[in-house]
Design a protein around this motif. Sequence first.
Motif, short mmCIF file in Angstrom:
data_model
loop_
_atom_site.label_atom_id
_atom_site.label_comp_id
_atom_site.label_asym_id
_atom_site.label_seq_id
_atom_site.Cartn_x
_atom_site.Cartn_y
_atom_site.Cartn_z
N HIS A 24 0.85 -1.18 0.00
CA HIS A 24 0.00 0.00 0.00
C HIS A 24 0.89 1.24 0.00
O HIS A 24 2.03 1.20 0.49
N HIS A 34 2.20 4.34 1.64
CA HIS A 34 2.28 4.65 3.07
C HIS A 34 3.39 5.67 3.32
O HIS A 34 4.19 5.97 2.44
N TRP A 44 5.55 9.87 1.00
CA TRP A 44 4.66 8.83 0.54
C TRP A 44 5.47 7.87 -0.32
O TRP A 44 6.23 8.30 -1.20
N GLN A 67 5.84 3.43 -1.85
CA GLN A 67 5.38 2.06 -1.95
C GLN A 67 6.42 1.25 -2.73
O GLN A 67 7.28 1.82 -3.40
N GLU A 100 1.21 6.12 8.52
CA GLU A 100 -0.10 6.14 7.86
C GLU A 100 -0.03 5.25 6.64
O GLU A 100 0.96 5.27 5.91
N GLU A 101 -1.09 4.47 6.43
CA GLU A 101 -1.13 3.56 5.30
C GLU A 101 -2.46 3.68 4.57
O GLU A 101 -3.51 3.63 5.20
N GLN A 102 -2.37 3.83 3.25
CA GLN A 102 -3.57 3.88 2.41
C GLN A 102 -4.33 2.57 2.56
O GLN A 102 -3.73 1.49 2.58
N GLY A 103 -5.64 2.66 2.69
CA GLY A 103 -6.45 1.46 2.84
C GLY A 103 -6.63 1.05 4.28
O GLY A 103 -7.52 0.26 4.59
N PHE A 159 -6.85 5.70 5.82
CA PHE A 159 -7.68 6.63 5.05
C PHE A 159 -8.17 5.94 3.79
O PHE A 159 -7.73 4.88 3.44
#
Length: 166
Positions: free
Chosen positions: A87, A89, A128, A130, A160-163, A166
């Motif tokens: 993801h 992150h 950000w 990945q 923080e990690e997408q999915g 948020f």
Amino acid sequence: MLKKESATCMNETDQSEQKQFSSKDFHQTYARPNYVKASHIIHKNVESTGVHNQFSTERKQPVFFIDLPSKNISMNIAGLLPGQKTHLHRHTYETLLYIVEGKGWTKVEDEIVEWEAGDAVYIPSWAWHQHQNLSETEPAKYIACENAPQLQNLGVALREEQGRDF
């Protein structure tokens, strides 16, 4: 005179000779290092101790934490399964990756770099990013070194990690 709890590296006689500093006096402070014997200085055969269940499950990849008593730097062995992409992150700590095996890419903000065994990759703090394994048949493996424990001990480590977040 310094309070005892703020002068843990100094003995009683040193404390009486020290002055209280403020931020304008930073250039006047001098470290007084003190060796503290570590509980252990080797973690033999890291991967034989097994994967870290929480991180391996969450990140869908095997993660092996290296159990050494550093309060500033962490190291783990991790990887990407064939074709796996993480993801997007970010985290407040810096990361250095050393690629042990495989080929893939890492995206840091708007830059993509391809990597292979023998390469090292830098992930700046709060960027950000990945990663993806380019092989559909072979895993990729890397060693990750981070200053996460240092920031955790200061109370400012954040991820923080997408999915997930948020």
